[in-house]
Design a protein around this motif. Structure first.
Motif, mmCIF file in Angstrom:
data_model
loop_
_atom_site.group_PDB
_atom_site.id
_atom_site.type_symbol
_atom_site.label_atom_id
_atom_site.label_comp_id
_atom_site.label_asym_id
_atom_site.label_seq_id
_atom_site.Cartn_x
_atom_site.Cartn_y
_atom_site.Cartn_z
ATOM 1 N N ARG A 335 0.835 -1.201 0.000
ATOM 2 C CA ARG A 335 0.000 0.000 0.000
ATOM 3 C C ARG A 335 0.870 1.251 0.000
ATOM 4 N NH1 ARG A 335 -2.336 -0.861 4.470
ATOM 5 N NH2 ARG A 335 -3.798 -2.386 3.621
ATOM 6 N N GLN A 339 1.143 4.023 -3.032
ATOM 7 C CA GLN A 339 0.873 5.435 -2.790
ATOM 8 C C GLN A 339 2.044 6.300 -3.279
ATOM 9 O OE1 GLN A 339 -1.862 6.793 -1.942
ATOM 10 N NE2 GLN A 339 -1.079 8.872 -1.903
ATOM 11 N N SER A 431 -6.618 2.254 -7.110
ATOM 12 C CA SER A 431 -5.785 3.098 -6.262
ATOM 13 C C SER A 431 -6.091 4.564 -6.566
ATOM 14 C CB SER A 431 -4.303 2.811 -6.521
ATOM 15 O OG SER A 431 -3.942 3.198 -7.832
ATOM 16 N N GLU A 435 -4.686 9.571 -0.808
ATOM 17 C CA GLU A 435 -5.356 8.581 0.022
ATOM 18 C C GLU A 435 -6.704 9.117 0.493
ATOM 19 O OE1 GLU A 435 -2.549 5.694 2.405
ATOM 20 O OE2 GLU A 435 -2.045 7.777 2.849
#
Length: 879
Positions: A335, A339, A431, A435
Motif C-alpha cells: 500500500r 501510494q 488506487s 489517500e
C-alpha cells in the motif's frame, strides 16, 4: 538532500594508528600500524543513546608489522588478514591462527568472493585472489584451508585495487583498469583511471555482476562483461579514496568528509563531516568509517522517516527504493509503495513527462477519473472540483496540452480495452493519487467517463478519430456532454453518428433536415438523409415515412432509393406498406417501385403484379386521352406499343408484362380494361383465361393482324395447359367461321361484320398441319372448298403420317433385337453354376463358407453374404 545516516562516534583519539578495520555482528575489528588487533563490542545506540563500546580482546602479537587489510567471513567463522605481506587465516571466535599461505609472501592486496554453494543448503563457497607483485594467485577454501584454484595469472602492473565480478576479476592499476577472465586469463582493457596525479584506482562491488570503478572524481558503473551498465557516471565532489555500497546508497570516503549518493536516481543524498576519514567497512548491516585515530558508525535514519522526508522533497524514485526495503507487513508495504508510485506519477505529470506518467498510472491501476481530472475541461466542473491532488495541478495549453492529451489517449485506449475484457459489472478497488479519495466502482459509469473523455481528446488532437469512436458497437459516450461538445466544434456529421448509435433517430433526422438547407454545412443536401433512412429498417417504418416526404418531393429518384436500395434493412421493409405510402405521397414512384420488387427482387405476390398492371393501364389511359384527339382527322391510331414518346414506352411495358408475368390474376383485371380500346391487352388477358377463340377473334378480325394471331398461337401452344393443344384449330375456326359480333361486346360496332377468310384459314392448315386435328379441320371446311385448295395440306399430312409409321416400324425392330440379346444373355447366366465344397473359404474373412448364405460376384468370386459389404477393402481374384 536528506539525512540517510547519522555519524555516531565509536572510538576517539585511539593511541594506536589505525591501518584497517572490519566488522561482523556487534564486533568491530581494528588493525593497527604496530600490528595489534583490537576487538571491540559495540552495542546500544538506540535513538539518542550513545553506543556502549567495550574492548573485548587485544592481540598485541597478532603481527609484527602493520595489519594492511582485514576481511571477516562469519559464515565460515574465519578472519582473513594481510600483514607482513602474507595472507593469514584466523578463527573468528578465539582468533587462533588456522593457516598461513606461505606462497602469498610479498602480497599487497587481496579480494574474496563468498557464494552460497549450489550442492547443499547452508554451505558456502569462498574464493580468494591475492595480488603478489605482478601476479594474481587464486585459492578456494576447503577443509579449513585455502587450496590453489588454478595456476597464477600474470598482469601488466602491480594491482592497486580489485574485486570479483562473477567469473571475472576487475583489477585497477596505477593508470588502467582491466577485466580478467578467470577461465583463460584473457585481459580486457577497460579505461584509464584518469589524468589527475592524486587519483587512486577504486573498484567497488555493487552486486553479483556490477562494479563501480573510479576515474578522477567519477565512478563509472560497469557489468560483468566490462560494458557500461548505466548511462551516466556518479560524480563526486572530491577524489574518492574508498567506496562502500549499502543498498540503495553508495558511500564514498573523501579527503575531508563522507559523501553519500545514489545511482538510480543520480542524487547527492548527504554529506557527513568527519575528521580526515580514510577507511570504511560494512558488515551485518553496520557501516563504520575510520580516520587515523577515530572511528564512527554511520547509523541509518529510520526508513519511514527517510521516506517522509523524500516525499516532501519529491524524490519519489529513491523513496520507492526505500519502501521496498521496509520490514512492514506485506499488505501495508504494498500500500505504501503504491501510494508513493501514484505521487511519483503525479509529479511526472507536473514535470510534463506525460508518457511516463500515464504508463505509471496504467500500471498502478489508478482510478482513470482522477487521471482525467489532471487535464482541463475534460470532466464536468462539479465533479472535477471534488477531486483532490497533492498540489495545484499544472495548467496546460498549446503544444504541451496536445502532447499531454496524446499520452492520455493512449492511456484511456488501453483502459478501455481492459474494461471490455472484464466480465463483472463492478470494478476492483482502484488506487488513488491521494489517500481517501472516492473512486468509481461501476463499470458502466467508468466506460461512460472514458469514452466521453476520448471523444473530447480526439476533438482537440485528431478529429478524424471521432467518427470511428462513435461508430463502435460498445460506445458509451455520455449523451448530453457529447452532444454539447460536438455542437461546440460544429461536428454535425459526428453528432448524427452519436444520435444513431443512441437510437435517437428522430433527433438525427431533424438535424439532417435543418442542415440540408444550409449552404456551408457538411450535411448540405439530401444524400445523407437518404442513407440514414435506408439504415433504419422495418422497426422504424413510421419514422421513414415521416422524414422521406421532403426527399421524395424535392428529389423523387433519390427518394425512391430509400425503399429500393439493395441492403438488408431496406429489403426488410413491409412492401405493401411502402406501396400504399408511395401511392398516397408520390404516386409517380409507385410504378418504379413495383418494377424494382418484381423484376429485381423476384417478388411473385399476385397483388403486386395486379397493381403494376393497373398503374400501367391508368397511365396509358391518361396518355391515350391526349394522344387520340391529337391525331389528324381520318388517321387511325398506330399499333399498340408503337405510339410516340412515353405512351409507347408505357404500353410496351404493359404488353410485355401481360405476356410474360405468370402471377397476376386475369379475372380481376379484365373488367377494368375498356371494351372500346386496349384490344391487344384484352387479347392477352383472354388468352391467359383460356378463351382463345375470343382472343384470336380480336387479332384476326378486329386488328386484322394474322402475324400476331399466329404468334399468339405459337406462345400458347408451347404452354402445357388444357385446351392449348387446339389453339391453332381455334384460329382456323375463327377464319372459317367468324364469331357473331353479338357474342363479343368489343365487336358490336364493327362495320361491316367480319367475313370468313378462307385463304388465311388454308395457310394455317398448310403451315401448321402437324398441330391441327386433321379430321376436325376437314369437317369445318365449307362444302364448296375444292380439292386443289387442300392438296398441299393433305400431302403434308400424309407425308407426316407415313414418316411416323416408318419411325415406329424401325423402333419395333430395334426393340425386338434388344429383346433377343437380353434373352440370350439371360440363358448364358442361367447356364453357369457355382459349386461350394468343404474346402472353399471366403476370401474376405478367410473362414469356411459351408452351408452359410453366400453371394457370387460377377467376376466369379464367392463370399459370405454378410461379407459382401467389405469386399471392396480386398483385392480379390476369382477362385
Amino acid at each position: 538532500m536528506h539525512d540517510a545516516y547519522e555519524a555516531k562516534p565509536i572510538l576517539e583519539k585511539l593511541p594506536l594508528a589505525i591501518e584497517s578495520i572490519a566488522c561482523h555482528g556487534d564486533q568491530l575489528l581494528v588493525g593497527t600500524k604496530p600490528g595489534h588487533l583490537l576487538v571491540y563490542s559495540v552495542t546500544g545506540g538506540h535513538g539518542s543513546q550513545n553506543f556502549k563500546v567495550d574492548l573485548l580482546k587485544s592481540f598485541k602479537s597478532f603481527s609484527k608489522k602493520p595489519i594492511q587489510q582485514l576481511a571477516c567471513v562469519p559464515e565460515l567463522q574465519i578472519l582473513i588478514s594481510l600483514s607482513d605481506n602474507v595472507i593469514n587465516v584466523h578463527d573468528l571466535a578465539q582468533f587462533n591462527q588456522i593457516t598461513s599461505i606461505g606462497k602469498t609472501r610479498g602480497a599487497t592486496l587481496f579480494s574474496i568472493d563468498l557464494q552460497p554453494s549450489s550442492k547443499s543448503g547452508g554451505n558456502y563457497g569462498l574464493k580468494l585472489c591475492v595480488a603478489v607483485k605482478r601476479k594474481l594467485q587464486l585459492f578456494y577454501w576447503r577443509n579449513r584451508s585455502f587450496e590453489e584454484l588454478q595456476s597464477e595469472l600474470g598482469v601488466p602492473d602491480v594491482p592497486k585495487a580489485m574485486a570479483w565480478c562473477g567469473n571475472s576479476l576487475c583489477v585497477g592499476f596505477k593508470r588502467d583498469y582491466f577485466l580478467i577472465k578467470i577461465e583463460n586469463g584473457e585481459l580486457k582493457d577497460l579505461f584509464t583511471t584518469g589524468n589527475a596525479s592524486q587519483a587512486e584506482p577504486t573498484v567497488t562491488r555493487l552486486s553479483e555482476d556490477m562494479l563501480a570503478l573510479g576515474r578522477d572524481m567519477m565512478s563509472i558503473i560497469i557489468d560483468s562483461e566490462g560494458n557500461p551498465a548505466k548511462k551516466y557516471a556518479l560524480t563526486w565532489s572530491d577524489y574518492p579514496q574508498v567506496l562502500e555500497h549499502d543498498q540503495p546508497y553508495i558511500i564514498a570516503v573523501l579527503p575531508k568528509y563522507v559523501e553519500i549518493r545514489t545511482v538510480d536516481p543520480r542524487l547527492l543524498v548527504q554529506t557527513i563531516e568527519v575528521n580526515k576519514p580514510k577507511f570504511i567497512t560494512m558488515g551485518s548491516g553496520h557501516v563504520y568509517v575510520a580516520s587515523q585515530n577515530f572511528i564512527w558508525r554511520l547509523v541509518p535514519i529510520p526508513i519511514t522517516a527517510q521516506i517522509k522526508e523524500l516525499l516532501q522533497d519529491k524524490q519519489f524514485e529513491l523513496a520507492l527504493h526505500l519502501a521496498n526495503m521496509t520490514d512492514e507487513v506485506e499488505a501495508d508495504k504494498q500500500r505504501r509503495i503504491q501510494q508513493i508510485q501514484n505521487l511519483y506519477a503525479f509529479e511526472l505529470f507536473q514535470q510534463h513527462r506525460f508518457e511516463e506518467s500515464m504508463k505509471m498510472f496504467a500500471k498502478l491501476g489508478t482510478d482513470p477519473s482522477q487521471v482525467i481530472g489532471l487535464f482541463p475541461d475534460l470532466l464536468p466542473k462539479e465533479y472535477r472540483n471534488m477531486l483532490e491532488y497533492p498540489s495545484a495541478v499544472t495548467e496546460l495549453s498549446g503544444a504541451e496540452l496536445e502532447k499531454g492529451l496524446t499520452a492520455l489517449i493512449e492511456y484511456l485506449t488501453q483502459k478501455r480495452q481492459d474494461l471490455m475484457k472484464m466480465s463483472s459489472q463492478d470494478l476492483n478497488q482502484a488506487s488513488t493519487i491521494m489517500e481517501g479519495c472516492a473512486t468509481v466502482t461501476s463499470r458502466k459509469q467508468m466506460s461512460l467517463i472514458i469514452d466521453t473523455t476520448l471523444l473530447k481528446c480526439y476533438l482537440q488532437t485528431n478529429d478524424a478519430l471521432v467518427a470511428p469512436l462513435l461508430r463502435l458497437k460498445d460506445n458509451h459516450c455520455h449523451l448530453e456532454e457529447s452532444e454539447r461538445i460536438l455542437k461546440k466544434y460544429t461536428k454535425y456529421s459526428e453528432l448524427i453518428i452519436l444520435y444513431e448509435k443512441m437510437g435517437l433517430h428522430k433527433k438525427a433526422l431533424d438535424l439532417l433536415m435543418r442542415q440540408s438547407q444550409k449552404p456551408n454545412s457538411t450535411l448540405k443536401g439530401h444524400e445523407t438523409t437518404v442513407a440514414y433512412l435506408q439504415r433504419l429498417g422495418k422497426d422504424h417504418f413510421d419514422l421513414i415515412k415521416e422524414y422521406s416526404q421532403w426527399v421524395l418531393k424535392a428529389h423523387p429518384e433519390d427518394g425512391l432509393k430509400i425503399f429500393t436500395e439493395d441492403i438488408p434493412e431496406v429489403e426488410s421493409l413491409p412492401r405493401p406498406g411502402v406501396l400504399d405510402y408511395l401511392i398516397t405521397k408520390a404516386k409517380d414512384l409507385a410504378i418504379p417501385y413495383l418494377e424494382h420488387i418484381i423484376h429485381n427482387c423476384n417478388d411473385v405476390t399476385p397483388d403486386f403484379h395486379n397493381k403494376l398492371i393497373h398503374l400501367y393501364r391508368e397511365k396509358v389511359q391518361e396518355q391515350l386521352e391526349e394522344y387520340i384527339p391529337s391525331l389528324p382527322e381520318g388517321q387511325a391510331p398506330v399499333r399498340a406499343g408503337t405510339e410516340p414518346g412515353e405512351l409507347g414506352e408505357l404500353r410496351r411495358k404493359l404488353l410485355f408484362f401481360l405476356e410474360t408475368s405468370l402471377h397476376y390474376v386475369p379475372e380481376k383485371l379484365l373488367i377494368h380494361f375498356p371494351v372500346d380500346g386496349f384490344f391487344e391487352e384484352r387479347a392477352l388477358l383472354l388468352g391467359r383465361l383460356g378463351k382463345h377463340e375470343q382472343a384470336l377473334a380480336i387479332y384476326a378480325h378486329l386488328l386484322k393482324d394474322t402475324r400476331r394471331a399466329e404468334d399468339y398461337c405459337r406462345r400458347n401452344y408451347a404452354i402445357d395447359r388444357e385446351g392449348n393443344i387446339d389453339v391453332y384449330l381455334c384460329l382456323f375456326r375463327t377464319y372459317i367461321s367468324p364469331p357473331d359480333p353479338d357474342s363479343l361486346r368489343i365487336m358490336e360496332n364493327i362495320q361491316p361484320p367480319p367475313e370468313p377468310n378462307i385463304n388465311a384459314a388454308l395457310e394455317v392448315l398448310e403451315f401448321h398441319h402437324d398441330k391441327i386435328d386433321t379430321a376436325k379441320a376437314l369437317e369445318m371446311l365449307p362444302d364448296t372448298t375444292q380439292v386443289k385448295n387442300v392438296y398441299v395440306f393433305m400431302k403434308k399430312v400424309l407425308e407426316g403420317k407415313a414418316m411416323v409409321k416408318r419411325s415406329n416400324q424401325i423402333l419395333k425392330s430395334l426393340f425386338y433385337s434388344e429383346n433377343l440379346q437380353v434373352r440370350e444373355q439371360h440363358i448364358h447366366y442361367q447356364s453357369s453354376k457355382c459349386v461350394i465344397t468343404e474346402e472353399r473359404n471366403c476370401p474376405v474373412c478367410k473362414k469356411r463358407i459351408g452351408d452359410s448364405a453366400f453371394a457370387r460376384l460377377p467376376n466369379g468370386v464367392v463370399v459370405h453374404y454378410f461379407c459382401r459389404n467389405d469386399m471392396a477393402k480386398f483385392s480379390m481374384e476369382p477362385t
